[in-house]
Design a protein around this motif. Structure first.
Motif, mmCIF file in Angstrom:
data_model
loop_
_atom_site.group_PDB
_atom_site.id
_atom_site.type_symbol
_atom_site.label_atom_id
_atom_site.label_comp_id
_atom_site.label_asym_id
_atom_site.label_seq_id
_atom_site.Cartn_x
_atom_site.Cartn_y
_atom_site.Cartn_z
ATOM 1 N N VAL A 217 -64.659 -36.642 53.665
ATOM 2 C CA VAL A 217 -64.821 -37.979 53.085
ATOM 3 C C VAL A 217 -63.755 -38.107 52.004
ATOM 4 C CG1 VAL A 217 -66.370 -39.560 51.881
ATOM 5 C CG2 VAL A 217 -67.300 -37.897 53.537
ATOM 6 N N VAL A 218 -62.820 -39.016 52.216
ATOM 7 C CA VAL A 218 -61.698 -39.185 51.293
ATOM 8 C C VAL A 218 -61.908 -40.469 50.494
ATOM 9 C CG1 VAL A 218 -59.182 -39.309 51.058
ATOM 10 C CG2 VAL A 218 -60.204 -38.037 52.972
ATOM 11 N N ILE A 219 -61.978 -40.327 49.169
ATOM 12 C CA ILE A 219 -62.287 -41.458 48.291
ATOM 13 C C ILE A 219 -61.028 -41.851 47.524
ATOM 14 C CG2 ILE A 219 -63.814 -42.319 46.477
ATOM 15 C CD1 ILE A 219 -65.624 -39.848 47.110
ATOM 16 N N PHE A 220 -60.513 -43.040 47.801
ATOM 17 C CA PHE A 220 -59.341 -43.557 47.083
ATOM 18 C C PHE A 220 -59.819 -44.296 45.837
ATOM 19 C CE2 PHE A 220 -57.338 -42.389 50.910
ATOM 20 C CZ PHE A 220 -55.969 -42.381 50.714
ATOM 21 N N ARG A 221 -59.803 -43.593 44.715
ATOM 22 C CA ARG A 221 -60.324 -44.146 43.472
ATOM 23 C C ARG A 221 -59.279 -44.976 42.726
ATOM 24 N NH1 ARG A 221 -63.247 -39.089 40.603
ATOM 25 N NH2 ARG A 221 -63.896 -40.762 39.180
ATOM 26 N N LEU A 231 -48.810 -39.279 50.161
ATOM 27 C CA LEU A 231 -49.291 -39.514 51.517
ATOM 28 C C LEU A 231 -48.204 -39.233 52.545
ATOM 29 C CD1 LEU A 231 -51.255 -42.878 51.039
ATOM 30 C CD2 LEU A 231 -52.186 -40.556 51.046
ATOM 31 N N PHE A 232 -46.955 -39.418 52.138
ATOM 32 C CA PHE A 232 -45.837 -39.247 53.055
ATOM 33 C C PHE A 232 -45.000 -38.004 52.753
ATOM 34 C CE2 PHE A 232 -46.956 -43.728 52.994
ATOM 35 C CZ PHE A 232 -47.009 -44.029 54.346
ATOM 36 N N TRP A 233 -45.001 -37.567 51.502
ATOM 37 C CA TRP A 233 -44.256 -36.368 51.118
ATOM 38 C C TRP A 233 -45.185 -35.480 50.297
ATOM 39 C CZ3 TRP A 233 -41.934 -41.260 50.463
ATOM 40 C CH2 TRP A 233 -40.912 -41.530 51.385
ATOM 41 N N ARG A 234 -45.618 -34.375 50.923
ATOM 42 C CA ARG A 234 -46.646 -33.536 50.313
ATOM 43 C C ARG A 234 -46.035 -32.548 49.312
ATOM 44 N NH1 ARG A 234 -51.186 -34.667 49.469
ATOM 45 N NH2 ARG A 234 -51.834 -32.502 49.564
ATOM 46 N N PHE A 235 -45.649 -33.032 48.142
ATOM 47 C CA PHE A 235 -45.087 -32.153 47.125
ATOM 48 C C PHE A 235 -46.150 -31.298 46.462
ATOM 49 C CE2 PHE A 235 -41.099 -33.813 47.775
ATOM 50 C CZ PHE A 235 -41.014 -35.183 47.590
ATOM 51 N N LYS A 236 -47.334 -31.852 46.251
ATOM 52 C CA LYS A 236 -48.407 -31.122 45.599
ATOM 53 C C LYS A 236 -49.734 -31.803 45.921
ATOM 54 C CE LYS A 236 -47.528 -33.611 41.240
ATOM 55 N NZ LYS A 236 -47.236 -33.450 39.795
ATOM 56 N N PRO A 237 -50.861 -31.141 45.638
ATOM 57 C CA PRO A 237 -52.173 -31.719 45.984
ATOM 58 C C PRO A 237 -52.427 -33.048 45.276
ATOM 59 C CG PRO A 237 -52.364 -29.381 45.465
ATOM 60 C CD PRO A 237 -50.977 -29.794 45.079
ATOM 61 N N PHE A 238 -53.347 -33.825 45.854
ATOM 62 C CA PHE A 238 -53.755 -35.079 45.234
ATOM 63 C C PHE A 238 -54.436 -34.807 43.891
ATOM 64 C CE2 PHE A 238 -54.328 -36.487 49.829
ATOM 65 C CZ PHE A 238 -53.141 -37.200 49.866
ATOM 66 N N ASP A 239 -54.300 -35.754 42.997
ATOM 67 C CA ASP A 239 -55.052 -35.742 41.752
ATOM 68 C C ASP A 239 -56.472 -36.205 42.087
ATOM 69 O OD1 ASP A 239 -56.281 -36.236 39.339
ATOM 70 O OD2 ASP A 239 -54.596 -37.333 38.467
ATOM 71 N N PRO A 240 -57.500 -35.332 41.953
ATOM 72 C CA PRO A 240 -58.862 -35.704 42.351
ATOM 73 C C PRO A 240 -59.437 -36.881 41.568
ATOM 74 C CG PRO A 240 -58.863 -33.633 41.132
ATOM 75 C CD PRO A 240 -57.431 -33.961 41.430
ATOM 76 N N LYS A 241 -58.849 -37.203 40.424
ATOM 77 C CA LYS A 241 -59.292 -38.380 39.689
ATOM 78 C C LYS A 241 -58.821 -39.665 40.363
ATOM 79 C CE LYS A 241 -59.439 -36.093 35.175
ATOM 80 N NZ LYS A 241 -58.904 -36.068 33.786
ATOM 81 N N LYS A 242 -57.852 -39.509 41.286
ATOM 82 C CA LYS A 242 -57.313 -40.676 41.986
ATOM 83 C C LYS A 242 -57.671 -40.662 43.475
ATOM 84 C CE LYS A 242 -53.530 -40.986 38.658
ATOM 85 N NZ LYS A 242 -52.058 -40.889 38.428
ATOM 86 N N ILE A 243 -57.539 -39.496 44.107
ATOM 87 C CA ILE A 243 -57.921 -39.338 45.509
ATOM 88 C C ILE A 243 -58.773 -38.084 45.627
ATOM 89 C CG2 ILE A 243 -57.147 -39.012 47.884
ATOM 90 C CD1 ILE A 243 -54.576 -40.467 47.190
ATOM 91 N N GLU A 244 -60.055 -38.281 45.956
ATOM 92 C CA GLU A 244 -61.044 -37.201 45.979
ATOM 93 C C GLU A 244 -61.432 -36.903 47.423
ATOM 94 O OE1 GLU A 244 -65.361 -36.380 43.759
ATOM 95 O OE2 GLU A 244 -64.416 -38.365 43.732
ATOM 96 N N ILE A 245 -61.518 -35.607 47.772
ATOM 97 C CA ILE A 245 -61.836 -35.209 49.142
ATOM 98 C C ILE A 245 -63.087 -34.331 49.146
ATOM 99 C CG2 ILE A 245 -61.039 -34.017 51.217
ATOM 100 C CD1 ILE A 245 -58.193 -34.662 50.398
#
Length: 290
Positions: A217-221, A231-245
């Motif tokens: 479940v991916v939450i786009f906060r 989303l297109f260039w995976r330099f580093k993991p998402f910031d969970p405060k912004k995109i939570e999985i």
């Protein structure tokens, strides 16, 4: 082997005569039997079921996009021993891309006769629908709705839909129950991700696996430029405060107001709640050997 090809003549906005000719040419010198079925967009499910009962195919091949693939897949969930193939002939071929099936006619046909079988999970939604690839509530579902209503197709039509949706988008208040975890969030969209990426190549679930017995479940906060780039260039993991999985085998989602909902690129209307659970290895698909 017996192959049944379910051909969507209008997917992708182009005729499928080239695909049909290529199918016949590819199998001309082989011992396999083939049957070509033209879908009409009205009685597809019933017609596919009838053709399966009549010809007893070993493999049913969806010739179209993600929507066509889903229609065929729904008919195979109770058909043991029948594999699912795909020729990516639609405007959105996210599942084919996820499975590394070549986009060209020759390459995808070769997978049917030279590929291997792979067990694939399915997400069951509200006991009456399934998701093979990605389903979502909110921003992207609204985009899918506008894209379907748009007379323009291709990249220009997609861009026009993006601009229109972004002007109107607003946060949703959602409650999400995953196992023993319950979270409340304000989000632009919530994704049920069986796969890793959309057909555009945007990777929204980098650790996703179609065969791992779970979905995410991916939450786009927040919609920040930096996170969108990821989303297109995976330099580093998402910031969970912004995109939570959140990993899940089942989930219940409720929204405070009606929200746009889509499954595998098909707009499904507006909803305030849904339940979803994984069906591990529910389908057997043909994929490249490599």
């Amino acid at each position: 082997m017996i192959f049944l090809f379910a051909i969507n003549p209008v997917s992708g906005g182009t005729t499928k005569s080239n695909w049909e000719d290529a199918i016949k040419e590819h199998f001309k010198s082989l011992s396999h039997k083939i049957h070509l079925l033209q879908l009409d967009g009205k009685t597809d499910a019933e017609t596919i079921r009838q053709q399966i009962d009549q010809y007893k195919p070993d493999c049913v091949v969806a010739v179209g996009g993600d929507g066509t693939l889903k229609i065929v897949a729904e008919q195979l969930l109770t058909k043991k021993g029948v594999t699912l193939g795909v020729l990516p002939a639609g405007s959105a071929n996210g599942m084919a891309r996820e499975l590394a099936i070549p986009a060209d006619v020759g390459g995808s046909l070769a997978v049917l006769t030279e590929g291997k079988q792979k067990k694939v999970d399915v997400i069951k939604i509200n006991d009456n629908d399934i998701c093979l690839h990605l389903g979502d509530i909110g921003l992207n579902a609204q985009l899918v709705k506008h894209y379907e209503q748009n007379n323009l197709r291709g990249k220009l039509g997609y861009l026009r839909s993006v601009i229109k949706v972004l002007r109107k988008t607003r946060l949703l208040r959602v409650s999400i129950n995953v196992g023993d975890t319950c979270v409340s969030r304000a989000a632009f969209m919530v994704v049920l991700a069986n796969a890793r990426m959309y057909g555009t190549g945007a990777v929204i679930n980098p650790d996703g696996d179609l065969s791992d017995g779970q979905f995410e479940v991916v939450i786009f906060r927040q919609l920040s430029f930096g996170e969108i780039l990821k989303l297109f260039w995976r330099f580093k993991p998402f910031d969970p405060k912004k995109i939570e999985i959140l990993p899940a085998t089942s989930v219940t989602i409720e929204t405070q107001r009606k929200a746009y909902f889509q499954v595998d690129g098909e707009y499904c209307g507006r909803i305030t709640s849904l339940k979803a659970s994984v069906e591990p290895g529910a389908l057997t698909m043909l994929v490249p050997n490599a």
